[in-house]
Design a protein around this motif. Structure first.
Motif, PDB file in Angstrom:
ATOM      1  N   VAL A 114       0.858  -1.171   0.000  1.00  0.00           N
ATOM      2  CA  VAL A 114       0.000   0.000   0.000  1.00  0.00           C
ATOM      3  C   VAL A 114       0.897   1.225   0.000  1.00  0.00           C
ATOM      4  CG1 VAL A 114      -0.189  -0.035   2.528  1.00  0.00           C
ATOM      5  CG2 VAL A 114      -1.901   1.186   1.169  1.00  0.00           C
ATOM      6  N   VAL A 115       0.491   2.256  -0.701  1.00  0.00           N
ATOM      7  CA  VAL A 115       1.224   3.518  -0.705  1.00  0.00           C
ATOM      8  C   VAL A 115       0.502   4.472   0.236  1.00  0.00           C
ATOM      9  CG1 VAL A 115       2.037   5.455  -2.085  1.00  0.00           C
ATOM     10  CG2 VAL A 115       2.004   3.144  -3.067  1.00  0.00           C
ATOM     11  N   GLN A 152      -6.426  -5.289   5.676  1.00  0.00           N
ATOM     12  CA  GLN A 152      -7.101  -4.101   6.185  1.00  0.00           C
ATOM     13  C   GLN A 152      -6.278  -2.853   5.908  1.00  0.00           C
ATOM     14  OE1 GLN A 152     -10.367  -4.295   6.782  1.00  0.00           O
ATOM     15  NE2 GLN A 152     -10.397  -3.906   8.979  1.00  0.00           N
ATOM     16  N   LEU A 153      -4.960  -2.947   6.079  1.00  0.00           N
ATOM     17  CA  LEU A 153      -4.088  -1.806   5.778  1.00  0.00           C
ATOM     18  C   LEU A 153      -4.214  -1.402   4.313  1.00  0.00           C
ATOM     19  CD1 LEU A 153      -0.685  -2.454   7.617  1.00  0.00           C
ATOM     20  CD2 LEU A 153      -2.119  -0.417   7.817  1.00  0.00           C
ATOM     21  N   VAL A 154      -4.232  -2.388   3.435  1.00  0.00           N
ATOM     22  CA  VAL A 154      -4.331  -2.092   2.002  1.00  0.00           C
ATOM     23  C   VAL A 154      -5.674  -1.420   1.698  1.00  0.00           C
ATOM     24  CG1 VAL A 154      -4.447  -3.114  -0.297  1.00  0.00           C
ATOM     25  CG2 VAL A 154      -2.712  -3.916   1.341  1.00  0.00           C
ATOM     26  N   ARG A 155      -6.739  -1.950   2.278  1.00  0.00           N
ATOM     27  CA  ARG A 155      -8.069  -1.388   2.014  1.00  0.00           C
ATOM     28  C   ARG A 155      -8.227   0.025   2.572  1.00  0.00           C
ATOM     29  NH1 ARG A 155      -9.773  -6.874   2.930  1.00  0.00           N
ATOM     30  NH2 ARG A 155     -10.089  -6.470   5.149  1.00  0.00           N
ATOM     31  N   ASN A 156      -7.443   0.347   3.610  1.00  0.00           N
ATOM     32  CA  ASN A 156      -7.585   1.644   4.272  1.00  0.00           C
ATOM     33  C   ASN A 156      -6.407   2.582   4.009  1.00  0.00           C
ATOM     34  OD1 ASN A 156     -10.112   1.509   6.196  1.00  0.00           O
ATOM     35  ND2 ASN A 156      -9.107  -0.483   6.329  1.00  0.00           N
ATOM     36  N   ARG A 186       5.310   6.453   0.459  1.00  0.00           N
ATOM     37  CA  ARG A 186       6.193   5.297   0.632  1.00  0.00           C
ATOM     38  C   ARG A 186       5.384   4.009   0.590  1.00  0.00           C
ATOM     39  NH1 ARG A 186       8.004   8.680   5.334  1.00  0.00           N
ATOM     40  NH2 ARG A 186       9.665  10.002   4.511  1.00  0.00           N
ATOM     41  N   ARG A 187       5.991   2.959   0.069  1.00  0.00           N
ATOM     42  CA  ARG A 187       5.328   1.662  -0.003  1.00  0.00           C
ATOM     43  C   ARG A 187       5.475   0.912   1.319  1.00  0.00           C
ATOM     44  NH1 ARG A 187       6.431  -1.431  -5.767  1.00  0.00           N
ATOM     45  NH2 ARG A 187       5.459   0.141  -7.136  1.00  0.00           N
ATOM     46  N   LEU A 188       4.376   0.274   1.717  1.00  0.00           N
ATOM     47  CA  LEU A 188       4.396  -0.675   2.825  1.00  0.00           C
ATOM     48  C   LEU A 188       4.088  -2.047   2.249  1.00  0.00           C
ATOM     49  CD1 LEU A 188       2.239   1.117   5.557  1.00  0.00           C
ATOM     50  CD2 LEU A 188       4.722   0.914   5.519  1.00  0.00           C
TER      51      LEU A 188
END
Length: 257
Positions: free
Chosen positions: A9-10, A28-32, A15-17
């Motif tokens: 996720v950016v 959940q992190l990607v969706r949010n 920055r990319r995670l």
């Protein structure tokens, strides 16, 4: 190990995670958009803005969303602690690609220099922690590994006058982290510790308010509000106010203005 096809996720900083595709927290992190707790991120930004910190520490970094998603002083020394072998490969990659000079230490932080059992939630990585103090309401399977444990005082090589900002998210080991940071918290240097208190019982929160200058955030303004020393019942009533972000607290010395 991370692969080119693994999700990422950016965040707000660009920055990319990178995240584990088998972790529900990761999805959940990607969706949010890289933020699961907007109030906590807002508080972290407020703490980072209190002054030009020389050292910024993230204890329980997980995928690095707090440290990689924040604006940290360009000349600050950044240290991250994360012991979980399930998330470390992704955190390493994110740090490397960020280009930030982050010192990643693959150890847990506690009250003593030792080794200990660390239990990993196999479904939601954010519920992992040291076995002796681990708190979770999860019914997920746990996987245990032995990890090195260090104290914050043993890990920080500070210069005179260094101002230190610390984020702590350790699923029950908060008081052990504070025990291992006595030299830091007893010093006259500027310091602030942001920690999750959501899962603490009222007596533990009362202990923090008695031992430190404790603050929570006013949701309406973003200001830090001092929580006065009080009984557990009084603190429970105070922190129940909808205008407060009471998931996390910020600790400073009693002498701090």
């Amino acid at each position: 190990m991370p692969a080119d096809t693994d999700p990422f996720v950016v965040g707000a900083t660009g920055r990319r995670l990178y995240v584990d595709p088998d972790d529900e927290r990761a999805h959940q992190l990607v969706r949010n958009d890289g933020t699961l707790t907007p109030g906590s991120n807002r508080l972290w930004d407020a703490v980072l803005a209190l002054q030009p910190w020389d050292v910024v520490v993230d204890i329980g970094a997980n995928y690095g969303e707090m440290v990689l998603g924040a604006s940290i002083p360009a000349d600050a020394r950044i240290i991250c602690f994360e012991p979980s072998p399930r998330v470390l490969p992704y955190l390493r990659r994110s740090i490397t690609e960020s280009g930030l000079p982050i010192d990643l230490r693959e150890v847990a932080v506690g009250a003593a220099v030792t080794e200990a059992s660390f239990v990993m939630d196999t479904v939601w990585s954010g519920r992992s922690g040291l076995a002796d103090t681990h708190r979770t309401d999860s019914e997920h399977a746990l996987e245990a590994v032995v990890v090195p444990v260090r104290t914050l005082d043993s890990e920080l090589a500070l210069s005179e006058g260094d101002a230190v900002c610390v984020k702590v998210d350790v699923e029950g080991a908060e008081f052990d982290v504070l025990e291992g940071a006595r030299a830091l918290t007893a010093s006259s240097r500027p310091w602030a510790i942001m920690m999750e208190v959501l899962h603490m019982d009222p007596f533990e929160k009362a202990r923090l308010a008695a031992d430190y200058r404790m603050h929570v955030m006013d949701r309406r303004t973003g200001d830090l509000v001092v929580v006065p020393p009080a009984s557990a019942d009084v603190l429970t009533e105070l922190l129940a106010g909808e205008w407060l972000h009471s998931q996390d607290a910020v600790l400073t010395s009693r002498e701090a203005a």
